[in-house]
Scaffold this motif. Sequence first.
Motif, mmCIF file in Angstrom:
data_model
loop_
_atom_site.group_PDB
_atom_site.id
_atom_site.type_symbol
_atom_site.label_atom_id
_atom_site.label_comp_id
_atom_site.label_asym_id
_atom_site.label_seq_id
_atom_site.Cartn_x
_atom_site.Cartn_y
_atom_site.Cartn_z
ATOM 1 N N GLU A 19 19.401 4.420 34.025
ATOM 2 C CA GLU A 19 20.595 4.475 33.171
ATOM 3 C C GLU A 19 21.821 4.570 34.070
ATOM 4 O O GLU A 19 21.838 5.375 35.000
ATOM 5 N N ASP A 20 22.817 3.711 33.821
ATOM 6 C CA ASP A 20 24.010 3.728 34.679
ATOM 7 C C ASP A 20 24.968 4.859 34.331
ATOM 8 O O ASP A 20 25.734 5.302 35.176
ATOM 9 N N GLU A 21 24.929 5.313 33.070
ATOM 10 C CA GLU A 21 25.849 6.391 32.684
ATOM 11 C C GLU A 21 25.281 7.730 33.142
ATOM 12 O O GLU A 21 24.278 8.207 32.592
ATOM 13 N N ASP A 63 17.213 2.053 30.042
ATOM 14 C CA ASP A 63 18.340 1.749 29.163
ATOM 15 C C ASP A 63 18.511 0.239 29.066
ATOM 16 O O ASP A 63 18.309 -0.489 30.036
ATOM 17 N N LYS A 65 21.383 -1.420 28.202
ATOM 18 C CA LYS A 65 22.679 -1.855 28.743
ATOM 19 C C LYS A 65 22.877 -1.323 30.152
ATOM 20 O O LYS A 65 23.179 -0.147 30.340
ATOM 21 N N LYS A 113 19.976 5.187 20.649
ATOM 22 C CA LYS A 113 21.082 6.102 20.971
ATOM 23 C C LYS A 113 22.037 6.202 19.782
ATOM 24 O O LYS A 113 22.263 5.194 19.126
HETATM 25 CA CA CA Z 1 23.840 2.141 30.033
#
Ligand code: CA
Length: 237
Positions: A19-21, A63, A65, A113
């Motif tokens: 997950e990038d966040e 994730d 995205k 989410k």
């Molecule tokens: Ca993401």
Amino acid sequence: MSDPIPDKKEIKAKILVVEDEEPIRSFVRINLERSDFLVLEAASGEEALKLIKTTVPHLVVLDLKLPGMDGLQVCRVLREEYPQVAIVMLTARTQDMDKIKGLEMGADDYVVKPFNPLELVARVKAVLRRLYPAKNFVLSCDDLEIFPAARQVKKAGKQIELTSREFELLYFLARNPGRAFSRDELLNHIWGKDYFGEPKAVDIYIHRLRSKLGDDPTAPSFIETIWGLGYRWRERE
Ligand code: CA
């Protein structure tokens, strides 16, 4: 002398969170660690695939995205190169879920989410239970027990000495019961794509494994020969 097989309770499942966040990634990690999982993190698909080369997790929380490669692309690569690794996708909207289902990317489960962390943990546990019905991440098959974390194998309670590659081959087949693999596929999965060996090498390793397991090729309990193709782990009812 090999190390003793650790107490089953000490074998933790390894989960990779992609997950990038950062806040979401930490939130997921904290909740998984609370449930006693070993957690690895990656901020992108590229990073995840690089990490997996050295540490193969039991399950990936992925994730959809992501910057660069998106979750679907990562999922596709994982399914092709690491079919034994479970995948739980995180999706932002229900439309994304339809997309995933439509493409049949082969994720084992999906969580939409924003999600309740308890729900995510419950899904992860359910997927792992399905993959490791013997609990505590010991894969058992009749009187054969495979301890992935310790990389050891016992038959009828007695330890069997396997080389690292023999173990990889055995574990890979046993993780995918009922699925036939060609010699080339096994070479790719176990020896790696950069290995330019003869498919015959697979036959030699299968022969050694069978003799160590006491598996009769004419009436196999474990490894079946698929004529003209390769090998398959015998599926249990
Ligand atoms: Ca993401």
